[in-house]
Design a protein around this motif. Structure first.
Motif, short mmCIF file in Angstrom:
data_model
loop_
_atom_site.label_atom_id
_atom_site.label_comp_id
_atom_site.label_asym_id
_atom_site.label_seq_id
_atom_site.Cartn_x
_atom_site.Cartn_y
_atom_site.Cartn_z
N TRP A 1 4.69 3.56 6.85
CA TRP A 1 5.96 3.22 7.48
C TRP A 1 6.42 4.27 8.48
O TRP A 1 7.04 3.95 9.49
CB TRP A 1 7.03 3.03 6.39
CG TRP A 1 6.79 1.76 5.62
CD1 TRP A 1 6.29 1.66 4.35
CD2 TRP A 1 7.00 0.43 6.07
NE1 TRP A 1 6.19 0.34 3.98
CE2 TRP A 1 6.62 -0.44 5.03
CE3 TRP A 1 7.47 -0.12 7.26
CZ2 TRP A 1 6.68 -1.82 5.13
CZ3 TRP A 1 7.56 -1.49 7.37
CH2 TRP A 1 7.17 -2.33 6.32
N GLN A 2 6.08 5.53 8.24
CA GLN A 2 6.47 6.56 9.20
C GLN A 2 5.78 6.35 10.53
O GLN A 2 6.38 6.53 11.60
CB GLN A 2 6.14 7.95 8.65
CG GLN A 2 6.70 9.09 9.48
CD GLN A 2 8.22 9.07 9.56
OE1 GLN A 2 8.90 9.10 8.54
NE2 GLN A 2 8.77 8.98 10.77
N TRP B 1 7.58 3.58 12.30
CA TRP B 1 8.84 4.11 12.85
C TRP B 1 8.57 4.90 14.12
O TRP B 1 9.28 4.75 15.13
CB TRP B 1 9.52 4.99 11.80
CG TRP B 1 10.77 5.66 12.30
CD1 TRP B 1 10.85 6.87 12.94
CD2 TRP B 1 12.10 5.17 12.21
NE1 TRP B 1 12.14 7.16 13.25
CE2 TRP B 1 12.94 6.14 12.82
CE3 TRP B 1 12.69 4.03 11.68
CZ2 TRP B 1 14.32 5.99 12.91
CZ3 TRP B 1 14.06 3.88 11.76
CH2 TRP B 1 14.87 4.83 12.37
N SER C 1 6.98 -1.85 -3.03
CA SER C 1 6.64 -0.64 -2.27
C SER C 1 6.91 -0.82 -0.78
O SER C 1 7.35 0.13 -0.10
CB SER C 1 5.17 -0.27 -2.50
OG SER C 1 4.31 -1.29 -2.01
N THR D 1 10.87 -0.82 -0.24
CA THR D 1 11.40 0.53 -0.41
C THR D 1 10.89 1.47 0.68
O THR D 1 11.64 2.29 1.21
CB THR D 1 11.02 1.08 -1.79
OG1 THR D 1 11.53 0.21 -2.80
CG2 THR D 1 11.58 2.48 -2.00
N GLY D 2 9.61 1.34 1.01
CA GLY D 2 9.02 2.21 2.02
C GLY D 2 9.68 2.07 3.37
O GLY D 2 9.91 3.07 4.07
N ALA E 1 12.77 1.15 3.96
CA ALA E 1 14.10 1.74 3.88
C ALA E 1 14.02 3.26 3.88
O ALA E 1 14.88 3.95 4.46
CB ALA E 1 14.82 1.25 2.63
N ASP E 2 12.99 3.81 3.24
CA ASP E 2 12.88 5.26 3.11
C ASP E 2 12.72 5.98 4.45
O ASP E 2 13.10 7.15 4.58
CB ASP E 2 11.70 5.63 2.20
CG ASP E 2 11.99 5.36 0.73
OD1 ASP E 2 13.18 5.15 0.39
OD2 ASP E 2 11.04 5.34 -0.07
N VAL E 3 12.16 5.29 5.44
CA VAL E 3 12.01 5.93 6.75
C VAL E 3 13.18 5.60 7.68
O VAL E 3 13.19 6.01 8.83
CB VAL E 3 10.68 5.55 7.43
CG1 VAL E 3 9.51 6.01 6.58
CG2 VAL E 3 10.61 4.05 7.73
#
Length: 556
Positions: A91-92, A95, A119, A122-123, A125-127
């Motif tokens: 995901w990073q 982004w 996963s 959530t992944g 959203a985490d970035v």
């Protein structure tokens, strides 16, 4: 909740779904490759299908996640959609390439849950991405309501937290030969009914209209080009450098899936607007406080039933509302969330909802009043309802005057009308079970009732020489009598004499002999013409007046 398919058909479906199932745009991608959107389920094991949309559990191979070759990006805020086929996403990296939102597959039909959903959701959203869940519809497998409930129970919920996109319904080309043709062997009417069932249930469960993913071609074929869903956000699929015509019912799109070959993992999407527009889209322009307080009101009153609309904002003063089976909840920053329903809601609506003089409700309905009555407070007044009188508004000085005499427990009882204007000198009045309250700028609000009110009416109300009342009835007189003052005189009442006006020079003469306590007692007539002047009869005599002789009292 569950599949309604025959056991053999369900077995074939599950075999065809494999571990990853179908995904957004799978049919459109095959059509672009010159293939059929519907793929027959494999009958044996062997090498993986080259375009792994459908395969058995035994032959499924997770493709490697790699950068796609296409570099062109559609205009708007960039995003992507993924499913189990993409597995673990970096995901990073997405982004860093510019993606700011993502849809992740949660469910399919009522039997499939994506093992990658948690996963991926959530992944993203985490970035820092705004993310949402999507459901791949299998309309012939079970009802729209059942699939909506399955979706929400397995990740398809929504809240206006600013990081959650509206739930997305993927309704497109049937990928499974066991379920029939591209429209799932359903008529246009059946398909529209199924979609409406899904939408209504999603609104009831989440308070928000789901977005709809589809293609213009499929929509025309399978819904009869229905225009029924234009209020739902549109996620249009069109693999081209121009989005093309919209499905019927929509003039524009919210999200455009423009490529299945990059630049992002999975499918590439563009939001039609700015970053701030995307943030508003995520919250549905619903303030977090509105969502929280509306939900608290729902929890406190199960009788509201299911929601029949999303939370809709943009009202006066930053307000929002949501419609339920058993009423409406309105919220504003100044008043919080309160329920209106039935006759009180109708009365509030008739005066213009929150845009009328009442403003927003400041309480729920409150019962326990006389004769089964209820009331509800608003910023600008109160609505009272009783079985005998219906629902009516009181506010301002008239409401204060009614309160001073004991509300519905006083002699006036309940209101039987709203305030009525158009009177002389800007006056207004309101009817009650036991009388009337009149108000004018010069006199304030005063009650008239019974015989005095009838006597005043006989003299043409405020249009006659008495004008408006300047006091309420005043008691404590001789023989149980009462009187009421008006701008132009007084009305007296006693059991022995009835109600009669008293004014001008005759009143002055009456006062000089001690009012009702003098030998004249109470008036028994109004003034009447006599000779060249006027006269008024009393229990103990008569007063006459003329321009030449002035006043004279004659006792019996």
């Amino acid at each position: 909740m569950g599949s309604t398919l025959p056991a053999d058909t369900l077995r074939k479906l599950k075999n065809a779904q494999g571990p990853f199932g179908a995904h957004l745009g799978q049919g459109l991608k095959r059509l672009k490759e010159g293939l059929s959107a519907t793929v027959s389920a494999p009958t044996g094991t062997g090498s993986p299908v080259s375009n792994p949309v459908l395969m058995t559990r035994a032959t499924a191979v997770l493709p490697a996640v790699s950068a796609a070759p296409t570099a062109w990006m559609a205009p708007g805020v960039q995003g992507l959609d993924v499913s189990g086929w993409q597995g673990s996403v970096d995901w990073q990296s997405q982004w860093n390439q510019g993606a700011r939102f993502a849809y992740t597959k949660a469910t399919e039909g009522t039997t499939y849950i994506s093992s990658a959903f948690g996963s991926q959701y959530t992944g993203a959203a985490d970035v820092g991405m705004i993310r949402g869940a999507y459901h791949f519809a299998l309309p012939s497998e079970s009802s729209g309501a059942d699939q909506a409930r399955f979706f929400v129970s397995n990740g398809g919920g929504w809240s206006p937290d600013g990081v959650t996109l509206p739930p997305l319904l993927d309704i497109e080309y049937n990928p499974y030969s066991s379920l029939g043709d591209t429209c799932y062997n359903m008529s246009a009417g059946q398909m529209v009914g199924w979609i409406q069932d899904f939408v209504n249930t999603m609104v009831a469960l989440t308070g928000r209209l789901p977005a709809i993913y589809t293609t213009t071609d499929w929509w025309s074929q399978c819904t009869g080009n229905s225009a029924a869903f234009g209020a739902d956000p549109l996620h249009i699929a069109s693999y081209s450098t121009s989005v093309g015509p919209m499905p019927n019912g929509w003039n524009s799109y919210n999200v455009w899936q423009y490529s299945s070959a990059g630049p992002f993992v999975g499918d590439s999407d563009a939001f039609n607007g700015s970053s701030s527009d995307l943030a508003s889209f995520a919250t549905n322009d619903v303030p977090a406080a509105a969502a929280e307080q509306i939900q608290a009101a729902v929890t406190a009153d199960p009788g509201l039933g299911s929601a029949t609309s999303p939370i809709i904002c943009g009202l006066a003063g930053g307000g929002c509302y949501q419609i339920f089976e058993g009423g409406v909840i309105h919220w504003s920053p100044a008043t919080g969330a309160h329920i209106t329903d039935g006759a009180i809601n109708t009365a509030w609506a008739a005066q213009g909802w929150e845009n009328g003089g009442l403003g927003y409700p400041t309480s729920n309905e409150i019962g326990g009043l006389k004769d089964g009555g209820v009331y509800q407070n608003f910023q600008g007044g109160v609505i009272h309802w009783s079985p005998a009188t219906g629902a009516h508004i009181t506010d301002g000085a008239i409401n204060t005057a009614w309160a001073a005499q004991g509300w519905e427990n006083g002699g006036l009882g309940y209101p039987t009308s709203n305030e009525i204007g158009g009177l002389k000198d800007g006056g207004v009045y309101q009817n009650f079970q036991g009388g009337v309250i009149h108000w004018s700028p010069a006199t304030g609000a005063h009650i008239t009732r019974a015989a005095i009110d009838a006597a005043w009416a006989g003299l043409d109300w405020e249009n006659g020489f008495l004008g408006y009342p300047t006091s309420n009835e005043i008691g404590g007189l001789k023989d149980g009598g009462v009187y009421q003052s008006f701008q132009g005189g007084v009305i007296y009442w006693s059991a022995g004499s009835g109600a009669h006006s008293n004014a001008g020079a005759i009143r002055t003469a009456y006062a000089s002999q001690g009012w009702e306590n003098g030998l004249l007692g109470y008036p028994t007539t109004n003034e009447y013409a006599s000779g060249g002047g006027v006269a008024q009869d009393y229990q103990g005599g008569r007063i006459t007046w003329s321009g030449t002789a002035g006043t004279a009292i004659a006792y019996k």
